[in-house]
Design a protein around this motif. Structure first.
Motif, PDB file in Angstrom:
ATOM      1  N   ALA A  76       0.587  31.719 -33.040  1.00 46.21           N
ATOM      2  CA  ALA A  76       0.275  30.868 -31.893  1.00 46.21           C
ATOM      3  C   ALA A  76      -0.518  31.634 -30.839  1.00 46.21           C
ATOM      4  CB  ALA A  76       1.565  30.312 -31.287  1.00 46.21           C
ATOM      5  N   LEU A  77      -0.129  32.892 -30.608  1.00 38.53           N
ATOM      6  CA  LEU A  77      -0.863  33.724 -29.654  1.00 38.53           C
ATOM      7  C   LEU A  77      -2.282  33.970 -30.138  1.00 38.53           C
ATOM      8  CD1 LEU A  77      -0.926  35.485 -27.114  1.00 38.53           C
ATOM      9  CD2 LEU A  77      -0.008  37.364 -28.484  1.00 38.53           C
ATOM     10  N   ASN A  78      -2.453  34.194 -31.433  1.00 39.38           N
ATOM     11  CA  ASN A  78      -3.784  34.402 -32.000  1.00 39.38           C
ATOM     12  C   ASN A  78      -4.670  33.173 -31.793  1.00 39.38           C
ATOM     13  OD1 ASN A  78      -5.697  35.960 -33.789  1.00 39.38           O
ATOM     14  ND2 ASN A  78      -5.388  34.161 -35.088  1.00 39.38           N
ATOM     15  N   ASN A  79      -4.103  31.983 -32.004  1.00 40.15           N
ATOM     16  CA  ASN A  79      -4.854  30.751 -31.760  1.00 40.15           C
ATOM     17  C   ASN A  79      -5.246  30.622 -30.298  1.00 40.15           C
ATOM     18  OD1 ASN A  79      -4.667  29.990 -34.458  1.00 40.15           O
ATOM     19  ND2 ASN A  79      -2.834  28.754 -34.139  1.00 40.15           N
ATOM     20  N   SER A  80      -4.309  30.939 -29.412  1.00 39.78           N
ATOM     21  CA  SER A  80      -4.594  30.844 -27.975  1.00 39.78           C
ATOM     22  C   SER A  80      -5.715  31.781 -27.564  1.00 39.78           C
ATOM     23  CB  SER A  80      -3.327  31.164 -27.163  1.00 39.78           C
ATOM     24  OG  SER A  80      -2.334  30.181 -27.356  1.00 39.78           O
ATOM     25  N   ILE A  81      -5.691  33.003 -28.076  1.00 36.48           N
ATOM     26  CA  ILE A  81      -6.724  33.985 -27.723  1.00 36.48           C
ATOM     27  C   ILE A  81      -8.082  33.572 -28.272  1.00 36.48           C
ATOM     28  CG2 ILE A  81      -7.472  36.359 -28.069  1.00 36.48           C
ATOM     29  CD1 ILE A  81      -4.569  37.209 -27.949  1.00 36.48           C
ATOM     30  N   ILE A  82      -8.111  33.080 -29.518  1.00 40.67           N
ATOM     31  CA  ILE A  82      -9.382  32.631 -30.108  1.00 40.67           C
ATOM     32  C   ILE A  82      -9.973  31.491 -29.285  1.00 40.67           C
ATOM     33  CG2 ILE A  82     -10.412  31.469 -32.094  1.00 40.67           C
ATOM     34  CD1 ILE A  82      -8.495  33.042 -33.871  1.00 40.67           C
ATOM     35  N   LEU A 151     -13.298  14.239 -40.754  1.00 40.33           N
ATOM     36  CA  LEU A 151     -12.988  15.319 -39.834  1.00 40.33           C
ATOM     37  C   LEU A 151     -11.638  15.083 -39.175  1.00 40.33           C
ATOM     38  CD1 LEU A 151     -16.477  15.682 -38.084  1.00 40.33           C
ATOM     39  CD2 LEU A 151     -15.585  16.989 -40.015  1.00 40.33           C
ATOM     40  N   THR A 152     -10.949  16.159 -38.832  1.00 46.24           N
ATOM     41  CA  THR A 152      -9.649  16.061 -38.178  1.00 46.24           C
ATOM     42  C   THR A 152      -9.607  16.986 -36.971  1.00 46.24           C
ATOM     43  OG1 THR A 152      -8.735  17.783 -39.628  1.00 46.24           O
ATOM     44  CG2 THR A 152      -8.450  15.484 -40.324  1.00 46.24           C
ATOM     45  N   LEU A 153      -8.629  16.744 -36.135  1.00 44.25           N
ATOM     46  CA  LEU A 153      -8.437  17.588 -34.964  1.00 44.25           C
ATOM     47  C   LEU A 153      -7.980  18.979 -35.376  1.00 44.25           C
ATOM     48  CD1 LEU A 153      -6.574  15.061 -32.623  1.00 44.25           C
ATOM     49  CD2 LEU A 153      -8.968  15.736 -32.477  1.00 44.25           C
ATOM     50  N   GLY A 154      -8.398  19.985 -34.625  1.00 43.62           N
ATOM     51  CA  GLY A 154      -8.020  21.367 -34.916  1.00 43.62           C
ATOM     52  C   GLY A 154      -8.529  22.295 -33.839  1.00 43.62           C
ATOM     53  N   LEU A 155      -8.774  23.529 -34.193  1.00 41.62           N
ATOM     54  CA  LEU A 155      -9.265  24.508 -33.223  1.00 41.62           C
ATOM     55  C   LEU A 155     -10.594  24.098 -32.585  1.00 41.62           C
ATOM     56  CD1 LEU A 155      -8.402  27.971 -34.850  1.00 41.62           C
ATOM     57  CD2 LEU A 155      -7.289  26.871 -32.904  1.00 41.62           C
ATOM     58  N   GLY A 237      -2.110  23.561 -37.811  1.00 41.39           N
ATOM     59  CA  GLY A 237      -2.580  24.938 -37.852  1.00 41.39           C
ATOM     60  C   GLY A 237      -3.259  25.412 -36.591  1.00 41.39           C
ATOM     61  N   ALA A 238      -3.267  24.580 -35.541  1.00 42.62           N
ATOM     62  CA  ALA A 238      -3.933  24.950 -34.292  1.00 42.62           C
ATOM     63  C   ALA A 238      -2.945  25.021 -33.131  1.00 42.62           C
ATOM     64  CB  ALA A 238      -5.049  23.953 -33.969  1.00 42.62           C
ATOM     65  N   THR A 239      -1.703  25.314 -33.431  1.00 39.24           N
ATOM     66  CA  THR A 239      -0.686  25.407 -32.381  1.00 39.24           C
ATOM     67  C   THR A 239      -0.946  26.621 -31.497  1.00 39.24           C
ATOM     68  OG1 THR A 239       0.968  24.381 -33.814  1.00 39.24           O
ATOM     69  CG2 THR A 239       1.779  25.619 -31.910  1.00 39.24           C
ATOM     70  N   THR A 240      -1.005  26.406 -30.206  1.00 42.33           N
ATOM     71  CA  THR A 240      -1.213  27.499 -29.258  1.00 42.33           C
ATOM     72  C   THR A 240       0.135  27.967 -28.706  1.00 42.33           C
ATOM     73  OG1 THR A 240      -1.491  25.961 -27.410  1.00 42.33           O
ATOM     74  CG2 THR A 240      -3.472  26.612 -28.624  1.00 42.33           C
ATOM     75  N   LEU A 241       0.097  29.040 -27.945  1.00 41.36           N
ATOM     76  CA  LEU A 241       1.338  29.600 -27.425  1.00 41.36           C
ATOM     77  C   LEU A 241       2.075  28.638 -26.490  1.00 41.36           C
ATOM     78  CD1 LEU A 241       2.987  32.136 -27.762  1.00 41.36           C
ATOM     79  CD2 LEU A 241       1.801  33.142 -25.813  1.00 41.36           C
ATOM     80  N   PRO A 242       1.393  27.955 -25.551  1.00 44.80           N
ATOM     81  CA  PRO A 242       2.118  26.974 -24.728  1.00 44.80           C
ATOM     82  C   PRO A 242       2.774  25.871 -25.552  1.00 44.80           C
ATOM     83  CG  PRO A 242       0.029  27.515 -23.706  1.00 44.80           C
ATOM     84  CD  PRO A 242       0.012  28.146 -25.065  1.00 44.80           C
TER      85      PRO A 242
END
Length: 287
Positions: A76-82, A151-155, A237-242
């Protein structure tokens, strides 16, 4: 004598009101930080001091002790930083360009563009999140009808959503710096034979760079902490830290959440303080 007494009482009441307002804002945060060191698994009771909840974030103790999945946290932290890095980079480039255009040129519709740029700051964040969700849904449906590609929602959708509101903050910060810039410096460079590009790279850009850095740090902080816009526009697969912290709260409220929130608070505070420090320590170029 009576007027002096009234003024003293008024000042005292102002101090009291200010103290109560600050306590209302920051006391819950202070409690959160304190209870992140609590030994008990229940936040309501203080039983002792421990660093186990912080160690669990780095996998130094078992997940069963802290009730925290280290792999999921770091993902989740990796997604948030990206998301924060990409959205900050795009928003900084676009926001700086818009600030230069609005501050240096006058053209039909510039007032309207200014209002549209600042709109994401004015409207409620939940309205922005829902609007982006509807927009992405319509675009995805149109692409699927034309090409057959689903297409779907994601990063990417989250990144575009963060760019949308970050452009406004970068534009405001950079435009404020441009307003302090002495235009005679650019005029002197042009008079001495420099073209527009050399004038920008040698004169304008170095002078407004503190404003650009401040806007970028502010955008990175807002992107890293954002919940509402991310919640409406995220996908599998796009869960962020918050979002991960919110999911933990729904399942089990333990000091591990407090520890994670404290680290996020510390990083955000450092970025905001750095942004303000950079912006204030630079000398003005106004004549």
């Amino acid at each position: 004598m009576i007027d002096l007494l009234i003024r003293k009482i008024g000042k005292s009441w102002l101090w009291i009101h200010a103290t109560l307002a600050l306590a209302f804002l920051y006391l819950p945060i202070l409690i959160l930080v304190i209870y992140s060191f609590n030994t008990s698994r229940f936040n309501a009771v203080w039983t002792g001091f421990t660093l186990d909840w912080y160690r669990s974030l780095f996998g130094q103790i078992t997940d069963t002790t802290a009730n925290l999945s280290t792999v999921e946290v770091w993902q989740a932290l990796n997604n948030s930083i990206i998301i924060a890095i990409i959205s900050t980079g795009v928003a900084t480039i676009l926001g700086t360009s818009v600030a230069l255009a609005l501050e240096r040129f006058r053209f039909p519709g510039d007032k309207i563009i200014t209002g549209l740029i600042l709109l994401p700051i004015i409207i409620p964040e939940i309205t922005l999140g829902i609007s982006l969700l509807v927009f992405f849904t319509l675009i995805f449906r149109l692409v699927e009808n034309l090409t057959g590609i689903r297409l779907t929602l994601g990063l990417p959708s989250v990144i575009l959503g963060h760019v949308t509101f970050n452009i406004a903050f970068v534009t405001i910060t950079v435009r404020a710096r441009l307003a302090e810039l002495n235009p005679s410096l650019e005029e002197a460079a042009l008079d001495l034979g420099a073209n527009e590009w050399r004038t920008f790279t040698r004169i304008t850009l170095p002078l407004i760079l503190p404003g650009i850095v401040s806007g970028a740090l502010l955008a990175f902080t807002l992107s890293l902490d954002d919940f509402v816009v991310t919640f409406f526009n995220t996908g599998v697969g796009a869960t962020t830290l918050p979002l991960f912290v919110y999911g933990m709260i729904k399942l089990s409220v333990t000091p591990a959440i407090n520890a994670l929130s404290t680290l996020m608070l510390l990083v955000s505070l450092l970025l905001v303080v750095s942004s303000l420090t950079i912006n204030r320590t630079q000398p003005t170029t106004k004549p």
